[in-house]
Every structure is written in C-alpha cells, then in structure tokens.
Design a protein around this motif. Structure first.
Motif, PDB file in Angstrom:
ATOM      1  N   THR A  40      30.649  46.857  63.677  1.00  0.00           N
ATOM      2  CA  THR A  40      30.684  45.488  63.174  1.00  0.00           C
ATOM      3  C   THR A  40      30.277  45.460  61.708  1.00  0.00           C
ATOM      4  O   THR A  40      29.661  46.391  61.202  1.00  0.00           O
ATOM      5  CB  THR A  40      29.735  44.558  63.960  1.00  0.00           C
ATOM      6  OG1 THR A  40      28.408  45.065  63.841  1.00  0.00           O
ATOM      7  CG2 THR A  40      30.131  44.438  65.411  1.00  0.00           C
ATOM      8  N   ALA A  41      30.641  44.379  61.067  1.00  0.00           N
ATOM      9  CA  ALA A  41      30.198  44.099  59.701  1.00  0.00           C
ATOM     10  C   ALA A  41      29.818  42.621  59.654  1.00  0.00           C
ATOM     11  O   ALA A  41      30.498  41.786  60.251  1.00  0.00           O
ATOM     12  CB  ALA A  41      31.302  44.399  58.693  1.00  0.00           C
ATOM     13  N   ARG A  42      28.720  42.339  58.967  1.00  0.00           N
ATOM     14  CA  ARG A  42      28.279  40.960  58.817  1.00  0.00           C
ATOM     15  C   ARG A  42      28.282  40.597  57.339  1.00  0.00           C
ATOM     16  O   ARG A  42      27.859  41.386  56.504  1.00  0.00           O
ATOM     17  CB  ARG A  42      26.889  40.764  59.387  1.00  0.00           C
ATOM     18  CG  ARG A  42      26.864  40.959  60.905  1.00  0.00           C
ATOM     19  CD  ARG A  42      25.631  40.416  61.567  1.00  0.00           C
ATOM     20  NE  ARG A  42      25.297  39.054  61.289  1.00  0.00           N
ATOM     21  CZ  ARG A  42      25.886  37.978  61.815  1.00  0.00           C
ATOM     22  NH1 ARG A  42      26.875  38.137  62.654  1.00  0.00           N
ATOM     23  NH2 ARG A  42      25.486  36.772  61.510  1.00  0.00           N
ATOM     24  N   ARG A  43      28.730  39.390  57.063  1.00  0.00           N
ATOM     25  CA  ARG A  43      28.790  38.902  55.683  1.00  0.00           C
ATOM     26  C   ARG A  43      27.388  38.543  55.208  1.00  0.00           C
ATOM     27  O   ARG A  43      26.596  37.955  55.935  1.00  0.00           O
ATOM     28  CB  ARG A  43      29.695  37.668  55.615  1.00  0.00           C
ATOM     29  CG  ARG A  43      29.802  37.069  54.222  1.00  0.00           C
ATOM     30  CD  ARG A  43      30.743  35.879  54.195  1.00  0.00           C
ATOM     31  NE  ARG A  43      30.254  34.753  54.954  1.00  0.00           N
ATOM     32  CZ  ARG A  43      29.437  33.812  54.480  1.00  0.00           C
ATOM     33  NH1 ARG A  43      29.005  33.870  53.237  1.00  0.00           N
ATOM     34  NH2 ARG A  43      29.053  32.819  55.248  1.00  0.00           N
ATOM     35  N   ASN A  44      27.091  38.918  53.985  1.00  0.00           N
ATOM     36  CA  ASN A  44      25.859  38.480  53.352  1.00  0.00           C
ATOM     37  C   ASN A  44      25.953  36.963  53.177  1.00  0.00           C
ATOM     38  O   ASN A  44      26.947  36.464  52.640  1.00  0.00           O
ATOM     39  CB  ASN A  44      25.703  39.170  51.999  1.00  0.00           C
ATOM     40  CG  ASN A  44      24.402  38.844  51.320  1.00  0.00           C
ATOM     41  OD1 ASN A  44      23.937  37.711  51.337  1.00  0.00           O
ATOM     42  ND2 ASN A  44      23.817  39.842  50.694  1.00  0.00           N
ATOM     43  N   PRO A  45      24.960  36.206  53.606  1.00  0.00           N
ATOM     44  CA  PRO A  45      25.043  34.740  53.526  1.00  0.00           C
ATOM     45  C   PRO A  45      25.250  34.212  52.107  1.00  0.00           C
ATOM     46  O   PRO A  45      25.755  33.104  51.922  1.00  0.00           O
ATOM     47  CB  PRO A  45      23.697  34.265  54.080  1.00  0.00           C
ATOM     48  CG  PRO A  45      23.137  35.413  54.819  1.00  0.00           C
ATOM     49  CD  PRO A  45      23.737  36.658  54.246  1.00  0.00           C
ATOM     50  N   ARG A  46      24.915  35.001  51.092  1.00  0.00           N
ATOM     51  CA  ARG A  46      25.110  34.562  49.702  1.00  0.00           C
ATOM     52  C   ARG A  46      26.543  34.762  49.219  1.00  0.00           C
ATOM     53  O   ARG A  46      26.922  34.237  48.183  1.00  0.00           O
ATOM     54  CB  ARG A  46      24.156  35.306  48.785  1.00  0.00           C
ATOM     55  CG  ARG A  46      22.682  34.993  49.078  1.00  0.00           C
ATOM     56  CD  ARG A  46      21.799  35.827  48.218  1.00  0.00           C
ATOM     57  NE  ARG A  46      22.082  37.231  48.573  1.00  0.00           N
ATOM     58  CZ  ARG A  46      21.269  38.226  48.399  1.00  0.00           C
ATOM     59  NH1 ARG A  46      20.113  38.040  47.849  1.00  0.00           N
ATOM     60  NH2 ARG A  46      21.595  39.452  48.755  1.00  0.00           N
ATOM     61  N   ASP A  47      27.353  35.551  49.965  1.00  0.00           N
ATOM     62  CA  ASP A  47      28.732  35.834  49.552  1.00  0.00           C
ATOM     63  C   ASP A  47      29.688  34.789  50.114  1.00  0.00           C
ATOM     64  O   ASP A  47      29.458  34.223  51.179  1.00  0.00           O
ATOM     65  CB  ASP A  47      29.169  37.221  50.048  1.00  0.00           C
ATOM     66  CG  ASP A  47      28.401  38.343  49.386  1.00  0.00           C
ATOM     67  OD1 ASP A  47      27.827  38.113  48.295  1.00  0.00           O
ATOM     68  OD2 ASP A  47      28.357  39.439  49.968  1.00  0.00           O
ATOM     69  N   ARG A  48      30.777  34.580  49.378  1.00  0.00           N
ATOM     70  CA  ARG A  48      31.834  33.698  49.881  1.00  0.00           C
ATOM     71  C   ARG A  48      32.500  34.352  51.078  1.00  0.00           C
ATOM     72  O   ARG A  48      32.625  35.577  51.129  1.00  0.00           O
ATOM     73  CB  ARG A  48      32.899  33.456  48.803  1.00  0.00           C
ATOM     74  CG  ARG A  48      32.441  32.639  47.640  1.00  0.00           C
ATOM     75  CD  ARG A  48      33.559  32.383  46.617  1.00  0.00           C
ATOM     76  NE  ARG A  48      34.162  33.610  46.121  1.00  0.00           N
ATOM     77  CZ  ARG A  48      35.428  33.989  46.369  1.00  0.00           C
ATOM     78  NH1 ARG A  48      36.226  33.249  47.082  1.00  0.00           N
ATOM     79  NH2 ARG A  48      35.897  35.122  45.878  1.00  0.00           N
ATOM     80  N   PRO A  49      32.979  33.583  52.054  1.00  0.00           N
ATOM     81  CA  PRO A  49      33.685  34.178  53.200  1.00  0.00           C
ATOM     82  C   PRO A  49      35.084  34.649  52.813  1.00  0.00           C
ATOM     83  O   PRO A  49      35.944  33.841  52.465  1.00  0.00           O
ATOM     84  CB  PRO A  49      33.727  33.051  54.228  1.00  0.00           C
ATOM     85  CG  PRO A  49      33.542  31.797  53.453  1.00  0.00           C
ATOM     86  CD  PRO A  49      32.780  32.148  52.213  1.00  0.00           C
ATOM     87  N   VAL A  50      35.295  35.958  52.835  1.00  0.00           N
ATOM     88  CA  VAL A  50      36.601  36.565  52.561  1.00  0.00           C
ATOM     89  C   VAL A  50      36.860  37.535  53.712  1.00  0.00           C
ATOM     90  O   VAL A  50      36.313  38.644  53.731  1.00  0.00           O
ATOM     91  CB  VAL A  50      36.625  37.304  51.208  1.00  0.00           C
ATOM     92  CG1 VAL A  50      38.003  37.913  50.962  1.00  0.00           C
ATOM     93  CG2 VAL A  50      36.229  36.370  50.068  1.00  0.00           C
ATOM     94  N   PRO A  51      37.675  37.134  54.701  1.00  0.00           N
ATOM     95  CA  PRO A  51      37.868  37.955  55.902  1.00  0.00           C
ATOM     96  C   PRO A  51      38.297  39.391  55.618  1.00  0.00           C
ATOM     97  O   PRO A  51      37.885  40.309  56.328  1.00  0.00           O
ATOM     98  CB  PRO A  51      38.944  37.207  56.689  1.00  0.00           C
ATOM     99  CG  PRO A  51      38.818  35.789  56.238  1.00  0.00           C
ATOM    100  CD  PRO A  51      38.410  35.873  54.785  1.00  0.00           C
TER     101      PRO A  51
END
Length: 84
Positions: A40-51
């Motif tokens: 899995t990979a989780r997005r850093n909450p500070r980054d924009r969501p880019v799938p």
C-alpha cells in the motif's frame, strides 16, 4: 545445444482504496508457481491528491518486495543445492 528460454508474467492490480490510500496486488506467475505480494501507499496529508502518484509508489513497493522475495528464494535454493 540451444539455450533455455522461460517466460514469467507479472500482473499488477492497483486499487484506490480511498483518496489517501492505494493498494497493489502483484502476482508473478512462473508457470510452475505463483508469488503474490500486497503493498500500500498512503498520501501525505499535506500533498494534493494525485492518484497516479499513489499508483507509482504502491506499484514500486510491490515490485521491490517481489524482487526481494525472489532473491531470498534464489539464495535458499542455492544453499539447498550446495548441500546435496
């Protein structure tokens, strides 16, 4: 004497679990065996969501894990072969 040729197939199934998490199921099919890896990979909450970025990270991690498992299996098999 002709050389030996073998084809192995790798399939990556990528799942966007939610906006912040991407999972990958990687399957290596050698014709004789299958090796399955899940990462899995989780997005850093500070980054924009880019799938696509999550896809790249999760797939990359799956391929690295797959490679490590293959190296471990090769080392085990070589050790077993040396002690026969």
């Amino acid at each position: 004497m002709p050389g030996r040729t073998t084809t192995w197939n790798v399939r990556l199934d990528i799942f966007e679990e939610d906006e912040d998490s991407t999972a990958v199921r990687a399957v290596l099919d050698t014709g004789d065996n299958e090796l399955v890896i899940r990462t899995t990979a989780r997005r850093n909450p500070r980054d924009r969501p880019v799938p696509e970025i999550g896809d790249e990270y999760a797939a990359g991690r799956a391929l690295l894990e797959l490679g490590q498992r293959l190296l471990d299996a090769g080392a085990t098999d070589a050790d077993d072969n040396a002690h026969r």
